[in-house]
Design an enzyme around this catalytic site. Structure first.
Site, PDB file in Angstrom:
ATOM      1  CB  SER A 112      77.532  24.495  31.663  1.00 14.22           C
ATOM      2  OG  SER A 112      78.086  23.385  30.985  1.00 14.22           O
ATOM      3  CG  HIS A 134      74.820  22.490  34.620  1.00 15.24           C
ATOM      4  ND1 HIS A 134      73.590  22.126  35.126  1.00 15.24           N
ATOM      5  CD2 HIS A 134      74.869  21.995  33.366  1.00 15.24           C
ATOM      6  CE1 HIS A 134      72.918  21.453  34.208  1.00 15.24           C
ATOM      7  NE2 HIS A 134      73.672  21.353  33.129  1.00 15.24           N
ATOM      8  CG  ASP A 162      76.154  20.073  30.703  1.00 18.24           C
ATOM      9  OD1 ASP A 162      76.472  21.252  30.472  1.00 18.24           O
ATOM     10  OD2 ASP A 162      74.996  19.731  31.032  1.00 18.24           O
ATOM     11  CG  MET A 171      76.992  15.327  27.332  1.00 19.60           C
ATOM     12  SD  MET A 171      77.372  16.491  26.002  1.00 19.60           S
ATOM     13  CE  MET A 171      76.760  17.989  26.726  1.00 19.60           C
ATOM     14  CG  HIS A 203      72.108  17.915  32.405  1.00 22.80           C
ATOM     15  ND1 HIS A 203      72.159  18.843  31.378  1.00 22.80           N
ATOM     16  CD2 HIS A 203      71.091  17.074  32.078  1.00 22.80           C
ATOM     17  CE1 HIS A 203      71.210  18.584  30.495  1.00 22.80           C
ATOM     18  NE2 HIS A 203      70.554  17.511  30.896  1.00 22.80           N
ATOM     19  CG  MET A 222      72.334  15.460  28.908  1.00 22.59           C
ATOM     20  SD  MET A 222      73.155  16.891  28.187  1.00 22.59           S
ATOM     21  CE  MET A 222      74.340  17.241  29.481  1.00 22.59           C
ATOM     22  CG  MET A 281      67.420  20.024  28.249  1.00 24.46           C
ATOM     23  SD  MET A 281      68.914  20.648  29.014  1.00 24.46           S
ATOM     24  CE  MET A 281      69.944  20.899  27.575  1.00 24.46           C
ATOM     25  N   GLY A 303      73.737  18.277  23.981  1.00 21.80           N
ATOM     26  CA  GLY A 303      74.902  17.667  23.339  1.00 21.80           C
ATOM     27  C   GLY A 303      76.075  18.614  23.218  1.00 21.80           C
ATOM     28  CG  PHE A 304      77.530  19.727  20.637  1.00 21.16           C
ATOM     29  CD1 PHE A 304      76.549  18.926  20.059  1.00 21.16           C
ATOM     30  CD2 PHE A 304      78.849  19.287  20.658  1.00 21.16           C
ATOM     31  CE1 PHE A 304      76.875  17.704  19.480  1.00 21.16           C
ATOM     32  CE2 PHE A 304      79.190  18.063  20.075  1.00 21.16           C
ATOM     33  CZ  PHE A 304      78.201  17.270  19.489  1.00 21.16           C
ATOM     34  N   GLY A 316      77.163  26.424  23.341  1.00 24.93           N
ATOM     35  CA  GLY A 316      77.231  27.419  22.284  1.00 24.93           C
ATOM     36  C   GLY A 316      76.122  27.372  21.256  1.00 24.93           C
ATOM     37  CG  ASP A 354      71.548  23.182  30.299  1.00 25.14           C
ATOM     38  OD1 ASP A 354      71.867  22.071  30.752  1.00 25.14           O
ATOM     39  OD2 ASP A 354      72.259  23.819  29.503  1.00 25.14           O
ATOM     40  N   GLY A 355      70.892  26.159  28.203  1.00 20.10           N
ATOM     41  CA  GLY A 355      71.175  26.128  26.763  1.00 20.10           C
ATOM     42  C   GLY A 355      70.941  27.457  26.088  1.00 20.10           C
ATOM     43  N   GLY A 356      72.030  28.067  25.647  1.00 14.64           N
ATOM     44  CA  GLY A 356      71.907  29.296  24.862  1.00 14.64           C
ATOM     45  C   GLY A 356      71.512  30.521  25.651  1.00 14.64           C
ATOM     46  N   GLY A 415      77.219  28.304  29.944  1.00 14.02           N
ATOM     47  CA  GLY A 415      78.632  27.967  29.755  1.00 14.02           C
ATOM     48  C   GLY A 415      79.281  29.057  28.916  1.00 14.02           C
TER      49      GLY A 415
HETATM   50  C1  DX5 Z   1      73.815  20.985  26.304  1.00 21.36           C
HETATM   51  C2  DX5 Z   1      74.511  21.512  27.511  1.00 21.36           C
HETATM   52  C3  DX5 Z   1      74.642  23.016  27.322  1.00 21.36           C
HETATM   53  C4  DX5 Z   1      75.466  23.691  28.340  1.00 21.36           C
HETATM   54  C5  DX5 Z   1      75.246  25.199  28.313  1.00 21.36           C
HETATM   55  O1  DX5 Z   1      73.784  19.642  26.331  1.00 21.36           O
HETATM   56  O2  DX5 Z   1      73.788  21.186  28.688  1.00 21.36           O
HETATM   57  O3  DX5 Z   1      73.329  23.531  27.322  1.00 21.36           O
HETATM   58  O4  DX5 Z   1      75.169  23.185  29.563  1.00 21.36           O
HETATM   59  O5  DX5 Z   1      75.679  25.617  27.086  1.00 21.36           O
HETATM   60  P1  DX5 Z   1      75.770  27.143  26.639  1.00 21.36           P
HETATM   61  O6  DX5 Z   1      75.540  28.026  27.836  1.00 21.36           O
HETATM   62  O7  DX5 Z   1      77.144  27.279  26.084  1.00 21.36           O
HETATM   63  O8  DX5 Z   1      74.692  27.293  25.616  1.00 21.36           O
HETATM   64 ZN    ZN Z   2      73.281  20.710  31.106  1.00 19.00          ZN
END
Ligand code: DX5
Ligand code: ZN
Length: 219
Positions: free
Chosen positions: A9, A34, A36, A38, A67, A69, A138, A143-144, A146, A176-178, A198
């Site tokens: 990402s 990827h 993102d 937003m 993606h 959002m 997800m 939204g963010f 980390g 996607d996420g964490g 990311g």
């Molecule tokens: C959330 C984003 C994050 C990003 C990945 O809206 O879509 O999930 O892509 O974030 P990390 O890998 O930093 O959790």
């Molecule tokens: Zn994403």
């Protein structure tokens, strides 16, 4: 087992050097990029839109895994398709007609992705699964970058994988996420074959992108 793909990402990239960062991701072995998107409305953050994606297109031939959002999403699909997106992933809650938006993405010959937030049930997209190329699960509330991986989504990944196998569907399961070095194997074992990351890819091992991408492929 479908091929494991890594879709870094760029949300965690240096936004002042996105072109260079994308080149480094390709050199580091990324399978897709990827992006993102937003809008500060569907999610409480604002990132980039079609003009930036268009400007980044020349830096790589890797697929842009976009993606969205954003809400509303339908009327903007054309812009993202024409800016250079290859996969357009939307959230079902952001369109009045999911079938209409799927048709709109296909009209531009782009791959279709549907994304489920941690609290959105599989049932709302089940009837569309035979038409899609990707299901994005997800593992954080969008939204963010980390954020902390939400473990409960492992059951959802297993369930969508069961449906895929039972019905012989071909779609990719992307998470996607964490995603990090201690949970990615659980995600792959649950049935996912595309990992979005990311923070882990850009920050671990002093930002050694190639090492981090290779590690995420080493089930
Ligand atoms: C959330 C984003 C994050 C990003 C990945 O809206 O879509 O999930 O892509 O974030 P990390 O890998 O930093 O959790
Ligand atoms: Zn994403």
């Amino acid at each position: 087992m479908k091929k494991i793909k890594i879709s870094p990402s760029i949300l965690s990239a240096d936004f002042s050097q996105l072109g260079k960062e994308i080149e480094n991701l390709e050199k580091g072995g990324a399978d897709m990029i990827h992006v993102d998107v937003m809008d500060g409305h569907f999610v409480p953050n604002l990132t980039i839109g079609p003009p930036v994606i268009k400007a980044l297109r020349k830096y790589t031939s890797l697929p842009f895994d976009v993606h969205l959002m954003i809400d509303p999403v339908h009327k903007y699909i054309k812009d993202y398709a024409e800016s250079g997106a290859d996969i357009i992933t939307i959230h079902p809650e952001a369109t009045k007609s999911l079938q209409g938006s799927i048709d709109e993405i296909k009209k531009y010959r782009k791959k279709v992705g549907l994304s489920l937030n941690p609290d959105t049930k599989i049932e709302i997209i089940e009837q569309y699964l035979e038409q899609v190329d990707l299901v994005l699960i997800m593992s954080v509330f969008p939204g963010f970058g980390g954020q902390k991986f939400i473990k409960d989504v492992l059951n959802k990944i297993e369930k969508i994988n069961e449906i895929r196998n039972k019905k012989n569907f071909e779609f990719d399961i992307e998470v996607d996420g964490g995603i990090n070095f201690s949970n990615f194997r659980d995600v792959l074992k649950a049935g996912a074959n595309v990992l979005v990351s990311g923070t882990t890819i850009f920050r671990e091992n002093n930002g050694d992108i190639k090492k981090n991408i290779n590690f995420l492929k080493s089930i």
